[in-house]
Design a protein around this motif. Structure first.
Motif, PDB file in Angstrom:
ATOM      1  N   LEU A 163     -29.580   5.885   0.917  1.00 28.23           N
ATOM      2  CA  LEU A 163     -30.026   6.416   2.205  1.00 28.23           C
ATOM      3  C   LEU A 163     -30.197   7.935   2.141  1.00 28.23           C
ATOM      4  CD1 LEU A 163     -27.957   4.335   4.798  1.00 28.23           C
ATOM      5  CD2 LEU A 163     -30.194   3.837   3.795  1.00 28.23           C
ATOM      6  N   ASP A 164     -29.333   8.608   1.395  1.00 22.21           N
ATOM      7  CA  ASP A 164     -29.491  10.059   1.208  1.00 22.21           C
ATOM      8  C   ASP A 164     -30.841  10.365   0.573  1.00 22.21           C
ATOM      9  OD1 ASP A 164     -27.008  10.852   2.265  1.00 22.21           O
ATOM     10  OD2 ASP A 164     -25.996  10.570   0.346  1.00 22.21           O
ATOM     11  N   ALA A 165     -31.173   9.632  -0.479  1.00 18.74           N
ATOM     12  CA  ALA A 165     -32.440   9.864  -1.166  1.00 18.74           C
ATOM     13  C   ALA A 165     -33.624   9.555  -0.246  1.00 18.74           C
ATOM     14  CB  ALA A 165     -32.512   9.010  -2.435  1.00 18.74           C
ATOM     15  N   TYR A 166     -33.470   8.571   0.617  1.00 18.89           N
ATOM     16  CA  TYR A 166     -34.536   8.191   1.545  1.00 18.89           C
ATOM     17  C   TYR A 166     -34.718   9.240   2.637  1.00 18.89           C
ATOM     18  CZ  TYR A 166     -37.615   4.762   3.762  1.00 18.89           C
ATOM     19  OH  TYR A 166     -38.713   4.115   4.279  1.00 18.89           O
ATOM     20  N   GLY A 167     -33.647   9.982   2.925  1.00 20.31           N
ATOM     21  CA  GLY A 167     -33.711  10.981   3.985  1.00 20.31           C
ATOM     22  C   GLY A 167     -33.200  10.478   5.319  1.00 20.31           C
ATOM     23  N   VAL A 168     -32.341   9.464   5.305  1.00 20.61           N
ATOM     24  CA  VAL A 168     -31.793   8.892   6.528  1.00 20.61           C
ATOM     25  C   VAL A 168     -30.592   9.733   6.972  1.00 20.61           C
ATOM     26  CG1 VAL A 168     -30.755   6.848   7.582  1.00 20.61           C
ATOM     27  CG2 VAL A 168     -32.543   6.590   5.835  1.00 20.61           C
ATOM     28  N   GLU A 169     -30.607  10.159   8.231  1.00 23.54           N
ATOM     29  CA  GLU A 169     -29.523  10.998   8.758  1.00 23.54           C
ATOM     30  C   GLU A 169     -28.467  10.120   9.440  1.00 23.54           C
ATOM     31  OE1 GLU A 169     -30.515  15.077  10.060  1.00 23.54           O
ATOM     32  OE2 GLU A 169     -32.505  14.246  10.412  1.00 23.54           O
ATOM     33  N   TYR A 170     -27.863   9.257   8.644  1.00 26.66           N
ATOM     34  CA  TYR A 170     -26.875   8.301   9.120  1.00 26.66           C
ATOM     35  C   TYR A 170     -25.557   8.992   9.494  1.00 26.66           C
ATOM     36  CZ  TYR A 170     -25.161   8.907   4.343  1.00 26.66           C
ATOM     37  OH  TYR A 170     -24.690   9.455   3.174  1.00 26.66           O
ATOM     38  N   ARG A 171     -24.695   8.260  10.169  1.00 25.25           N
ATOM     39  CA  ARG A 171     -23.359   8.754  10.468  1.00 25.25           C
ATOM     40  C   ARG A 171     -22.458   8.467   9.266  1.00 25.25           C
ATOM     41  NH1 ARG A 171     -18.221   7.283  11.723  1.00 25.25           N
ATOM     42  NH2 ARG A 171     -17.114   8.521  13.312  1.00 25.25           N
ATOM     43  N   PRO A 172     -21.890   9.494   8.637  1.00 23.22           N
ATOM     44  CA  PRO A 172     -20.996   9.260   7.508  1.00 23.22           C
ATOM     45  C   PRO A 172     -19.748   8.477   7.942  1.00 23.22           C
ATOM     46  CG  PRO A 172     -21.693  11.557   7.595  1.00 23.22           C
ATOM     47  CD  PRO A 172     -22.117  10.925   8.879  1.00 23.22           C
ATOM     48  N   PRO A 173     -19.195   7.656   7.075  1.00 21.08           N
ATOM     49  CA  PRO A 173     -17.998   6.879   7.433  1.00 21.08           C
ATOM     50  C   PRO A 173     -16.822   7.739   7.871  1.00 21.08           C
ATOM     51  CG  PRO A 173     -18.987   6.012   5.426  1.00 21.08           C
ATOM     52  CD  PRO A 173     -19.720   7.282   5.749  1.00 21.08           C
ATOM     53  N   GLU A 174     -16.724   8.958   7.351  1.00 19.94           N
ATOM     54  CA  GLU A 174     -15.593   9.825   7.712  1.00 19.94           C
ATOM     55  C   GLU A 174     -15.812  10.560   9.022  1.00 19.94           C
ATOM     56  OE1 GLU A 174     -18.289  12.038   4.801  1.00 19.94           O
ATOM     57  OE2 GLU A 174     -17.445  10.004   5.040  1.00 19.94           O
ATOM     58  N   GLY A 175     -16.963  10.439   9.611  1.00 23.49           N
ATOM     59  CA  GLY A 175     -17.228  11.093  10.885  1.00 23.49           C
ATOM     60  C   GLY A 175     -18.487  11.932  10.819  1.00 23.49           C
ATOM     61  N   PRO A 176     -18.936  12.431  11.977  1.00 25.92           N
ATOM     62  CA  PRO A 176     -20.199  13.175  12.007  1.00 25.92           C
ATOM     63  C   PRO A 176     -20.132  14.471  11.214  1.00 25.92           C
ATOM     64  CG  PRO A 176     -19.048  13.371  14.101  1.00 25.92           C
ATOM     65  CD  PRO A 176     -18.310  12.338  13.301  1.00 25.92           C
ATOM     66  N   ARG A 177     -21.278  14.834  10.633  1.00 30.41           N
ATOM     67  CA  ARG A 177     -21.390  16.142  10.002  1.00 30.41           C
ATOM     68  C   ARG A 177     -21.356  17.220  11.097  1.00 30.41           C
ATOM     69  NH1 ARG A 177     -25.013  12.693   7.178  1.00 30.41           N
ATOM     70  NH2 ARG A 177     -24.519  12.548   4.945  1.00 30.41           N
ATOM     71  N   PRO A 178     -21.096  18.472  10.726  1.00 31.46           N
ATOM     72  CA  PRO A 178     -20.965  19.515  11.764  1.00 31.46           C
ATOM     73  C   PRO A 178     -22.141  19.565  12.730  1.00 31.46           C
ATOM     74  CG  PRO A 178     -20.193  20.365   9.665  1.00 31.46           C
ATOM     75  CD  PRO A 178     -20.778  19.002   9.373  1.00 31.46           C
ATOM     76  N   TRP A 179     -23.353  19.373  12.232  1.00 28.55           N
ATOM     77  CA  TRP A 179     -24.526  19.473  13.103  1.00 28.55           C
ATOM     78  C   TRP A 179     -24.814  18.165  13.859  1.00 28.55           C
ATOM     79  CZ3 TRP A 179     -24.507  19.641   7.805  1.00 28.55           C
ATOM     80  CH2 TRP A 179     -25.085  18.550   7.143  1.00 28.55           C
ATOM     81  N   GLN A 180     -24.039  17.125  13.582  1.00 27.64           N
ATOM     82  CA  GLN A 180     -24.213  15.866  14.292  1.00 27.64           C
ATOM     83  C   GLN A 180     -23.229  15.707  15.450  1.00 27.64           C
ATOM     84  OE1 GLN A 180     -23.682  13.318  10.814  1.00 27.64           O
ATOM     85  NE2 GLN A 180     -25.865  12.785  10.836  1.00 27.64           N
ATOM     86  N   ARG A 181     -22.314  16.642  15.593  1.00 30.36           N
ATOM     87  CA  ARG A 181     -21.279  16.512  16.618  1.00 30.36           C
ATOM     88  C   ARG A 181     -21.841  16.783  18.012  1.00 30.36           C
ATOM     89  NH1 ARG A 181     -16.986  19.964  12.935  1.00 30.36           N
ATOM     90  NH2 ARG A 181     -16.711  18.336  11.352  1.00 30.36           N
ATOM     91  N   GLY A 182     -21.152  16.250  19.008  1.00 32.18           N
ATOM     92  CA  GLY A 182     -21.615  16.387  20.375  1.00 32.18           C
ATOM     93  C   GLY A 182     -21.509  17.781  20.935  1.00 32.18           C
ATOM     94  N   GLY A 183     -20.544  18.567  20.454  1.00 33.84           N
ATOM     95  CA  GLY A 183     -20.370  19.928  20.944  1.00 33.84           C
ATOM     96  C   GLY A 183     -19.871  19.960  22.375  1.00 33.84           C
ATOM     97  N   THR A 184     -20.217  21.025  23.091  1.00 34.07           N
ATOM     98  CA  THR A 184     -19.734  21.204  24.461  1.00 34.07           C
ATOM     99  C   THR A 184     -20.866  21.207  25.491  1.00 34.07           C
ATOM    100  OG1 THR A 184     -19.836  23.617  24.220  1.00 34.07           O
ATOM    101  CG2 THR A 184     -17.747  22.537  23.674  1.00 34.07           C
ATOM    102  N   GLY A 185     -22.106  20.963  25.040  1.00 36.05           N
ATOM    103  CA  GLY A 185     -23.249  20.985  25.947  1.00 36.05           C
ATOM    104  C   GLY A 185     -23.564  19.604  26.494  1.00 36.05           C
ATOM    105  N   THR A 186     -24.848  19.345  26.688  1.00 37.57           N
ATOM    106  CA  THR A 186     -25.249  18.080  27.304  1.00 37.57           C
ATOM    107  C   THR A 186     -24.991  16.889  26.392  1.00 37.57           C
ATOM    108  OG1 THR A 186     -27.515  18.363  26.483  1.00 37.57           O
ATOM    109  CG2 THR A 186     -27.029  19.197  28.694  1.00 37.57           C
ATOM    110  N   ARG A 187     -24.792  17.118  25.107  1.00 39.37           N
ATOM    111  CA  ARG A 187     -24.544  16.018  24.172  1.00 39.37           C
ATOM    112  C   ARG A 187     -23.052  15.787  23.923  1.00 39.37           C
ATOM    113  NH1 ARG A 187     -25.835  16.395  19.191  1.00 39.37           N
ATOM    114  NH2 ARG A 187     -26.340  14.211  18.845  1.00 39.37           N
ATOM    115  N   ARG A 188     -22.200  16.454  24.694  1.00 40.34           N
ATOM    116  CA  ARG A 188     -20.756  16.332  24.450  1.00 40.34           C
ATOM    117  C   ARG A 188     -20.285  14.905  24.736  1.00 40.34           C
ATOM    118  NH1 ARG A 188     -21.327  18.487  29.452  1.00 40.34           N
ATOM    119  NH2 ARG A 188     -20.008  17.709  31.144  1.00 40.34           N
ATOM    120  N   HIS A 189     -19.283  14.504  24.001  1.00 34.42           N
ATOM    121  CA  HIS A 189     -18.677  13.189  24.180  1.00 34.42           C
ATOM    122  C   HIS A 189     -17.871  13.189  25.470  1.00 34.42           C
ATOM    123  CE1 HIS A 189     -17.475   9.266  22.672  1.00 34.42           C
ATOM    124  NE2 HIS A 189     -16.229   9.527  23.026  1.00 34.42           N
TER     125      HIS A 189
END
Length: 552
Positions: free
Chosen positions: A497-523
């Protein structure tokens, strides 16, 4: 050979390896050879009739593909020695899946769009025999709540083919947008395909909007292209026009189709269930039949057509003297019976167009559907069992664990989701046929599909995050019938999937830029646990005559 997803039925390793030479030739029937080449496009394989200078010699063609219809649909066998690669397939889909298996036996760089300099392509020797456990292995993509451009749909088709998934259920119409051109009724796409704004809050009782228009639709030519692209990759498109509820976008364009023609509607800018509902009168049947015919013609051979039937608020029907008079003229006792009659009439029209109707489970509860209507029991296995016992084929679509708009962990690092949580492990443990079902009930299960509702999936990057690797797990289960071997194979598959370019959710948790943060995408800290949702839905399915909405 142990790192294959989905897991083949028979895997026998042998010493040695086979190396693909540059521009190697695939000999055999053109449709089968073409399917193998499509799956292994990075190798730039050729077919026998493309080789200049006459017939293909054994030295030129160490790769052969043969047809053996006795294997059954989508089945294949692969035999690999250092000298030759032989594929036997039941049909073109089986040949394609043989190619996808061989692709996974290559290094992960085989999943790139072009070969890297100096690449060598070798696969281990051995034998693989394989066939799917279920005929329906799908993904549902909601393009109404957030429109996905055609490029995202084509990319999703490619990813389905990689995982031997063979159905793409496109949710083309809902309250928040109508997504397909209509030449018969052009206001559907001219008015119904866009809204003035979108809510930025994700739970009831909160009102905040982004003030940004959102919209888009596919032309009929786009649909034809999508369908042709999908067929070449053994994927069947299943369009959905959700009726009679979820109809704000339709009624914004053509208010005369509503229970109260004097009422005016707008394309809905918030999430949840609306009271907008089409009237069940003959004019509505004629309108929808004309639109369905346009879609069927564009998509070509269309074995399935989804007509929704879910979460209908029938109050406007009950308040209409004309509609209640129509109900009485049909000899129907309740508005719920009229709901079932309406869907049966549409299913009859679709049968005339060569398509089999599919519905969500609320449409089944009155027991008045056409016998050949397929039911998707999203509210759980119990209502699915009732539908199967009543003689309907079903496709498992239960909220748990097949709704991938739920978060993968109850963590503040996750981006916003409808609730918590559905994990890869939950999907791997899922069985489309519960062990307690009778053989007759089990025989009614066509397969399973995962659902991607897009209230909280605004773009392709988020789509990747929600779909994979949970979609890999579902593909594994739907093909092989169990999750056996998946956990061990996943780490190697993530490199593909990495080679394909799929931005999947890693098993250990979201990458820093995939996190919800504190804005409209916050959990949201109060996200509803999926276990609570399932208890609620289980209670609702004990009311067999209910078509009332169940979840906002």
């Amino acid at each position: 050979m142990t790192d294959l997803i989905p897991r083949p039925r028979v895997i026998e390793a042998a010493p040695g390896s086979f190396e693909f030479v540059p521009h190697a030739v695939v000999s055999g029937p053109a449709d089968l050879a073409g399917a193998v080449r499509r799956a292994l496009a990075v190798l730039d394989l050729r077919q026998g009739d493309e080789v200049p200078g006459g017939p293909v010699t054994p030295r030129q063609a160490p790769i052969s593909v043969e047809r053996d219809e006795s294997l059954g649909p989508e089945a294949y066998a692969v035999s690999v020695t250092p000298e030759a690669l032989r594929i036997v397939a039941g049909d073109a889909a089986g040949a394609l899946y043989a190619g996808q298996t061989l692709r996974q036996l290559l290094p992960p760089d085989a999943f790139r769009s072009v070969p890297l300099p100096g690449a060598r392509w070798t696969i281990p020797c051995g034998r693989i025999e394989d066939a799917p456990r279920f005929s329906w292995r799908g993904a549902h993509l909601d393009v109404s709540r957030h429109f996905m451009p055609k490029r995202e749909v084509l990319r999703m088709i490619d990813l389905l083919a990689v995982h031997k998934l063979n159905r793409l259920h496109l949710h083309l119409a809902d309250d928040q947008g109508w997504r397909v051109e209509s030449r018969a009724y052009p206001l559907l796409h001219e008015i119904g395909s866009h809204r003035t704004r979108t809510t930025t809050k994700h739970f009831r009782g909160e009102a905040a909007f982004d003030g940004t228009p959102h919209g888009g639709h596919y032309t009929l030519a786009d649909l034809a292209e999508i369908a042709s692209y999908a067929r070449a990759r053994a994927v069947t498109i299943v369009p959905e026009i959700d009726v009679p509820g979820h109809a704000s976008a339709i009624l914004a364009a053509y208010p005369w189709l509503g229970a109260d023609p004097s009422r005016r509607y707008e394309v809905l800018d918030r999430w949840g269930i609306s009271q907008a509902i089409l009237s069940p009168l003959p004019g509505t049947i004629d309108f929808l039949t004309a639109v369905f015919a346009e879609i069927v013609e564009a998509l070509g051979h269309l074995p399935y057509f989804h007509i929704g039937g879910d979460e209908c608020v029938l109050d406007d029907w009950a308040a209409s003297a004309e509609i209640m008079g129509h109900r009485q003229s049909l000899g129907l006792a309740t508005p719920a019976d009229l709901h079932a009659w309406f869907l049966r009439r549409l299913a009859d029209e679709l049968a005339g167009l060569g398509s089999r109707a599919v519905v969500w489970d609320e449409a089944f509860v009155s027991g008045m559907l056409r016998e050949d209507t397929i039911v998707m029991p999203w509210r759980g296995v119990q209502v699915g069992r009732r539908a199967a016992a009543a003689g309907h084929d079903i496709v498992a679509t239960s909220v748990f664990p097949l709704y991938f708009d739920y978060a993968e962990a109850a963590s503040p690092e996750e981006p916003v989701a409808i609730g918590d949580a559905i994990t890869v492990g939950d999907v791997t443990a899922f069985r489309p046929v519960p062990g307690s079902w009778t053989a007759e009930e089990a025989g009614r299960v066509l397969g399973a599909q995962f659902q991607l509702w897009t209230e909280r999936i605004p773009d392709g990057r988020t789509l990747d995050y929600r779909a994979w690797p949970r979609g890999c797990a579902m593909a594994h289960v739907a093909w092989s019938g169990s999750g056996e071997g998946f956990a061990g194979a996943l780490p190697a598959h993530l490199h593909r999937l990495d080679a394909y370019g799929v931005e999947y959710r890693p098993p250990e948790g979201p990458r820093p830029w995939q996190r919800g943060g504190t804005g409209t995408r916050r959990h949201h800290p109060g996200a509803v646990p999926v276990s609570q949702v399932m208890r609620h839905l289980e209670e609702l399915t004990h009311e067999p005559d209910s078509t009332r909405p169940s979840l906002g």
